[in-house]
Design a protein around this motif. Structure first.
Motif, PDB file in Angstrom:
ATOM      1  N   THR A 233       0.823  -1.207   0.000  1.00 25.28           N
ATOM      2  CA  THR A 233       0.000   0.000   0.000  1.00 25.28           C
ATOM      3  C   THR A 233       0.861   1.263   0.000  1.00 25.28           C
ATOM      4  OG1 THR A 233      -0.142   0.034   2.421  1.00 25.28           O
ATOM      5  CG2 THR A 233      -1.848  -1.193   1.225  1.00 25.28           C
ATOM      6  N   ILE A 234       0.220   2.381  -0.309  1.00 24.20           N
ATOM      7  CA  ILE A 234       0.931   3.658  -0.392  1.00 24.20           C
ATOM      8  C   ILE A 234       1.303   4.175   0.994  1.00 24.20           C
ATOM      9  CG2 ILE A 234       0.788   6.058  -1.152  1.00 24.20           C
ATOM     10  CD1 ILE A 234      -1.227   5.145  -3.285  1.00 24.20           C
ATOM     11  N   TYR A 235       0.370   4.057   1.919  1.00 24.40           N
ATOM     12  CA  TYR A 235       0.575   4.556   3.275  1.00 24.40           C
ATOM     13  C   TYR A 235       0.630   3.380   4.257  1.00 24.40           C
ATOM     14  CZ  TYR A 235      -1.474   8.358   0.604  1.00 24.40           C
ATOM     15  OH  TYR A 235      -1.755   9.263  -0.392  1.00 24.40           O
ATOM     16  N   PHE A 236       1.046   3.628   5.467  1.00 24.17           N
ATOM     17  CA  PHE A 236       1.158   2.495   6.399  1.00 24.17           C
ATOM     18  C   PHE A 236      -0.203   1.920   6.781  1.00 24.17           C
ATOM     19  CE2 PHE A 236       1.039   5.885   9.784  1.00 24.17           C
ATOM     20  CZ  PHE A 236       0.016   5.358  10.570  1.00 24.17           C
ATOM     21  N   TRP A 237      -1.269   2.667   6.512  1.00 26.58           N
ATOM     22  CA  TRP A 237      -2.620   2.196   6.839  1.00 26.58           C
ATOM     23  C   TRP A 237      -3.392   1.695   5.630  1.00 26.58           C
ATOM     24  CZ3 TRP A 237      -1.002   7.295   7.073  1.00 26.58           C
ATOM     25  CH2 TRP A 237      -1.513   8.149   6.105  1.00 26.58           C
ATOM     26  N   GLY A 238      -2.873   1.899   4.433  1.00 31.33           N
ATOM     27  CA  GLY A 238      -3.588   1.495   3.225  1.00 31.33           C
ATOM     28  C   GLY A 238      -3.375   2.502   2.112  1.00 31.33           C
ATOM     29  N   ASP A 239      -4.413   2.710   1.275  1.00 30.96           N
ATOM     30  CA  ASP A 239      -4.297   3.628   0.143  1.00 30.96           C
ATOM     31  C   ASP A 239      -5.207   4.851   0.263  1.00 30.96           C
ATOM     32  OD1 ASP A 239      -2.395   2.094  -1.172  1.00 30.96           O
ATOM     33  OD2 ASP A 239      -3.887   0.942  -2.297  1.00 30.96           O
ATOM     34  N   ASP A 240      -5.922   4.976   1.359  1.00 34.80           N
ATOM     35  CA  ASP A 240      -6.896   6.051   1.515  1.00 34.80           C
ATOM     36  C   ASP A 240      -6.247   7.297   2.099  1.00 34.80           C
ATOM     37  OD1 ASP A 240      -9.086   7.647   1.854  1.00 34.80           O
ATOM     38  OD2 ASP A 240     -10.103   6.358   3.319  1.00 34.80           O
ATOM     39  N   MET A 241      -6.062   8.321   1.259  1.00 37.50           N
ATOM     40  CA  MET A 241      -5.438   9.559   1.735  1.00 37.50           C
ATOM     41  C   MET A 241      -6.418  10.414   2.536  1.00 37.50           C
ATOM     42  SD  MET A 241      -3.491  12.531  -0.429  1.00 37.50           S
ATOM     43  CE  MET A 241      -2.869  13.992   0.402  1.00 37.50           C
ATOM     44  N   ASP A 242      -7.714  10.165   2.394  1.00 37.82           N
ATOM     45  CA  ASP A 242      -8.717  10.989   3.063  1.00 37.82           C
ATOM     46  C   ASP A 242      -8.632  10.916   4.584  1.00 37.82           C
ATOM     47  OD1 ASP A 242      -9.677  11.810   0.630  1.00 37.82           O
ATOM     48  OD2 ASP A 242     -11.310  10.338   0.557  1.00 37.82           O
ATOM     49  N   VAL A 243      -7.964   9.894   5.101  1.00 37.48           N
ATOM     50  CA  VAL A 243      -7.848   9.751   6.561  1.00 37.48           C
ATOM     51  C   VAL A 243      -6.506  10.258   7.076  1.00 37.48           C
ATOM     52  CG1 VAL A 243      -9.442   7.798   6.609  1.00 37.48           C
ATOM     53  CG2 VAL A 243      -6.985   7.368   6.368  1.00 37.48           C
ATOM     54  N   LEU A 244      -5.741  10.942   6.228  1.00 40.03           N
ATOM     55  CA  LEU A 244      -4.405  11.401   6.598  1.00 40.03           C
ATOM     56  C   LEU A 244      -4.400  12.206   7.891  1.00 40.03           C
ATOM     57  CD1 LEU A 244      -1.384  11.818   6.002  1.00 40.03           C
ATOM     58  CD2 LEU A 244      -2.017  13.781   4.579  1.00 40.03           C
ATOM     59  N   SER A 245      -5.350  13.124   8.055  1.00 39.06           N
ATOM     60  CA  SER A 245      -5.352  13.981   9.247  1.00 39.06           C
ATOM     61  C   SER A 245      -5.580  13.188  10.524  1.00 39.06           C
ATOM     62  CB  SER A 245      -6.429  15.060   9.118  1.00 39.06           C
ATOM     63  OG  SER A 245      -7.720  14.491   9.047  1.00 39.06           O
ATOM     64  N   ASP A 263      -5.355  18.379  11.591  1.00 43.17           N
ATOM     65  CA  ASP A 263      -4.890  17.208  12.348  1.00 43.17           C
ATOM     66  C   ASP A 263      -4.612  17.531  13.808  1.00 43.17           C
ATOM     67  OD1 ASP A 263      -2.464  18.612  12.268  1.00 43.17           O
ATOM     68  OD2 ASP A 263      -1.667  17.421  10.627  1.00 43.17           O
ATOM     69  N   GLY A 264      -4.821  18.782  14.203  1.00 46.17           N
ATOM     70  CA  GLY A 264      -4.679  19.158  15.602  1.00 46.17           C
ATOM     71  C   GLY A 264      -3.415  19.888  15.970  1.00 46.17           C
ATOM     72  N   PHE A 265      -2.423  19.927  15.057  1.00 43.61           N
ATOM     73  CA  PHE A 265      -1.147  20.552  15.386  1.00 43.61           C
ATOM     74  C   PHE A 265      -0.614  21.362  14.201  1.00 43.61           C
ATOM     75  CE2 PHE A 265      -1.552  16.802  18.029  1.00 43.61           C
ATOM     76  CZ  PHE A 265      -1.177  17.262  19.283  1.00 43.61           C
ATOM     77  N   GLU A 266       0.099  22.440  14.544  1.00 48.24           N
ATOM     78  CA  GLU A 266       0.737  23.233  13.502  1.00 48.24           C
ATOM     79  C   GLU A 266       2.205  22.874  13.355  1.00 48.24           C
ATOM     80  OE1 GLU A 266       0.563  27.696  11.739  1.00 48.24           O
ATOM     81  OE2 GLU A 266       0.385  27.497  13.916  1.00 48.24           O
ATOM     82  N   ARG A 267       2.867  22.617  14.461  1.00 50.12           N
ATOM     83  CA  ARG A 267       4.265  22.189  14.412  1.00 50.12           C
ATOM     84  C   ARG A 267       4.364  20.767  14.956  1.00 50.12           C
ATOM     85  NH1 ARG A 267       6.197  27.888  14.292  1.00 50.12           N
ATOM     86  NH2 ARG A 267       8.161  27.860  13.104  1.00 50.12           N
ATOM     87  N   ARG A 268       5.379  20.488  15.755  1.00 51.82           N
ATOM     88  CA  ARG A 268       5.572  19.130  16.268  1.00 51.82           C
ATOM     89  C   ARG A 268       4.461  18.730  17.233  1.00 51.82           C
ATOM     90  NH1 ARG A 268       9.682  22.140  15.780  1.00 51.82           N
ATOM     91  NH2 ARG A 268       9.351  23.029  17.854  1.00 51.82           N
ATOM     92  N   ALA A 269       4.152  17.462  17.219  1.00 47.55           N
ATOM     93  CA  ALA A 269       3.144  16.922  18.132  1.00 47.55           C
ATOM     94  C   ALA A 269       3.819  15.980  19.122  1.00 47.55           C
ATOM     95  CB  ALA A 269       2.076  16.157  17.353  1.00 47.55           C
ATOM     96  N   PRO A 270       3.290  15.841  20.320  1.00 51.84           N
ATOM     97  CA  PRO A 270       3.833  14.828  21.234  1.00 51.84           C
ATOM     98  C   PRO A 270       3.768  13.456  20.565  1.00 51.84           C
ATOM     99  CG  PRO A 270       2.256  16.246  22.367  1.00 51.84           C
ATOM    100  CD  PRO A 270       2.146  16.567  20.913  1.00 51.84           C
ATOM    101  N   VAL A 271       4.748  12.628  20.840  1.00 53.01           N
ATOM    102  CA  VAL A 271       4.713  11.278  20.276  1.00 53.01           C
ATOM    103  C   VAL A 271       3.469  10.565  20.791  1.00 53.01           C
ATOM    104  CG1 VAL A 271       7.229  11.158  20.020  1.00 53.01           C
ATOM    105  CG2 VAL A 271       6.164  10.349  22.144  1.00 53.01           C
ATOM    106  N   LYS A 272       2.992   9.629  20.020  1.00 50.33           N
ATOM    107  CA  LYS A 272       1.779   8.870  20.334  1.00 50.33           C
ATOM    108  C   LYS A 272       0.506   9.707  20.248  1.00 50.33           C
ATOM    109  CE  LYS A 272       4.013   5.371  23.258  1.00 50.33           C
ATOM    110  NZ  LYS A 272       3.962   4.625  24.531  1.00 50.33           N
ATOM    111  N   SER A 273       0.557  10.818  19.519  1.00 52.74           N
ATOM    112  CA  SER A 273      -0.644  11.632  19.340  1.00 52.74           C
ATOM    113  C   SER A 273      -1.585  11.033  18.304  1.00 52.74           C
ATOM    114  CB  SER A 273      -0.264  13.054  18.908  1.00 52.74           C
ATOM    115  OG  SER A 273       0.407  13.743  19.945  1.00 52.74           O
ATOM    116  N   TYR A 274      -1.062  10.126  17.497  1.00 56.83           N
ATOM    117  CA  TYR A 274      -1.846   9.506  16.427  1.00 56.83           C
ATOM    118  C   TYR A 274      -1.766   7.990  16.566  1.00 56.83           C
ATOM    119  CZ  TYR A 274      -1.456  14.207  14.601  1.00 56.83           C
ATOM    120  OH  TYR A 274      -1.512  15.575  14.467  1.00 56.83           O
ATOM    121  N   PRO A 275      -2.672   7.265  15.944  1.00 58.06           N
ATOM    122  CA  PRO A 275      -2.659   5.802  16.080  1.00 58.06           C
ATOM    123  C   PRO A 275      -1.366   5.199  15.521  1.00 58.06           C
ATOM    124  CG  PRO A 275      -4.741   6.564  15.152  1.00 58.06           C
ATOM    125  CD  PRO A 275      -3.816   7.729  15.142  1.00 58.06           C
TER     126      PRO A 275
END
Length: 379
Positions: A233-245, A263-275
């Motif tokens: 797949t293109i992304y680590f979750w599959g091919d659906d870019m619509d879920v990028l945020s 996606d909730g952040f403008e610069r760096r985010a704390p690690v583990k902020s996303y699945p």
């Protein structure tokens, strides 16, 4: 995307190109820009790889096991925006290894610095005698008030940018910027222990690895880890870019003018902020770029594919070469960052790869480490 080096400072002042050329490198070494990689000598017959953790070995704290696999490294067929240096995909065999669950954090790097007294490249005094070796003969020395330790920080532009190849429009040399002051002297990392450490040059990452009894991942290891069980797949979750945020910290809006922070952040985010991906690894798309140990060589994928063999535990190109800058000595970085946008680099794709010079330290570049079975068993 060209590499961005510490010498951005000098080249900005004297209006030279940002990507400085190593004038000490002999022209013969690049064969006038047509350097060809040495043929891979190893012809792999046995592609058996380590897939499970050997008995008696436990995953080090903060790391997960990445099962070994034989897989296609590089751009997948359905990826319409893949760049030439991601092609062609080629089969590799990679042994299993342990990888940090997250990018190395400020807290982890601080512990290393506290125990060793290490000073990062961005914090060191600038040696003009060394710097001028990278510049055309006769280049005038800037005033001492300008030649101060610092690093590159991001700045938004006031309006649309027609030329997205000129990254000097949104990067600036900031005196005093470092891992302790990621956005410049007025910033700090208080309350940001769980943010990824940034402004890390290649030798800084290596120094941390030596202290931690770890090493940087190869590009093949990094890609295998990022893909997890999504090998095609293109992304680590599959091919659906619509879920990028929902999946990573990237730039949403018009780059580099407006970030909608969808996606909730403008610069760096704390690690583990996303699945995490399905191996339990976080931020394998976006947040900050990550160093690998491989030399960047424009021709590498083509040369490997021409061998018509499977490489086992490939270490990357034997020498660096960038067709846009034949004198550059760069390493491959992976994963993209909070600045990656569909119109700019779209490097949240697993196969995406970029080059950055060894001395580069930027506010969107960090790293994570790996450990092999041998390294862990010897602890």
């Amino acid at each position: 995307m060209h590499s961005i080096s510490r010498f951005f400072l000098a080249t900005t002042i004297i209006s030279l190109t940002v990507a400085c050329k190593d004038t000490n490198k002999k022209t013969a070494e690049t064969d006038n820009g047509n350097e060809r990689l040495e043929k891979v000598k190893e012809v792999v017959v046995d592609t058996t790889v380590i897939t499970t953790i050997p008995e008696g070995i436990e995953a080090p704290e903060g790391m997960v096991w990445v099962p070994g696999k034989v897989f296609e490294q590089g751009a997948v067929a359905q990826d319409k925006v893949a760049m030439d240096h991601e092609k062609p995909a080629h089969k590799v065999a990679v042994d299993g290894f342990f990888m940090d669950v997250t990018e190395v954090t400020n807290a982890q790097f601080k512990k290393f610095v506290d125990e060793t007294g290490y000073v990062t490249v961005a914090e060191r005094e600038i040696d003009w005698e060394e710097m001028k070796k990278q510049l055309p003969e006769g280049t005038a020395k800037p005033h001492d008030s300008i030649l101060q330790p610092g690093s590159l920080t991001f700045k938004k532009t006031k309006g649309s940018v027609p030329n997205l190849y000129d990254f000097s429009q949104w990067w600036r040399w900031t005196i005093g910027a470092s891992w302790k002051h990621p956005n410049g002297p007025g910033s700090d990392i208080k309350g940001k222990d769980d943010h990824p450490v940034v402004h890390i040059a290649y030798e800084d990452a290596l120094a941390y690895c030596e202290w931690a009894n770890r090493r940087l991942p190869t590009e093949a290891e990094w890609e295998l880890a990022a893909r997890g069980n999504h090998l095609g797949t293109i992304y680590f979750w599959g091919d659906d870019m619509d879920v990028l945020s929902q999946k990573g910290n990237t730039w949403e809006g018009e780059f580099p003018v407006t970030n909608t922070k969808q996606d909730g952040f403008e610069r760096r985010a704390p690690v583990k902020s996303y699945p995490p991906n399905d191996l339990g690894l976080y931020d394998m798309a976006g947040n900050v770029w990550e160093w690998t140990s491989d030399w960047y060589n424009t021709n590498y994928y083509r040369e490997v594919a021409a061998q018509h063999t499977i490489l086992k535990n490939p270490q990357g190109a034997s020498s660096p070469y960038n067709e846009r800058d034949p004198y550059a000595r760069e390493k491959v970085m992976k994963g993209g960052s909070f600045l990656c946008n569909a119109s700019y680099c779209s490097s949240y794709r697993v196969s995406s790869r970029m080059a950055t010079s060894l001395d580069s330290s930027l506010e969107h570049l960090g790293f994570r480490t790996v450990a092999t079975v041998d390294m862990v068993s010897g602890q």
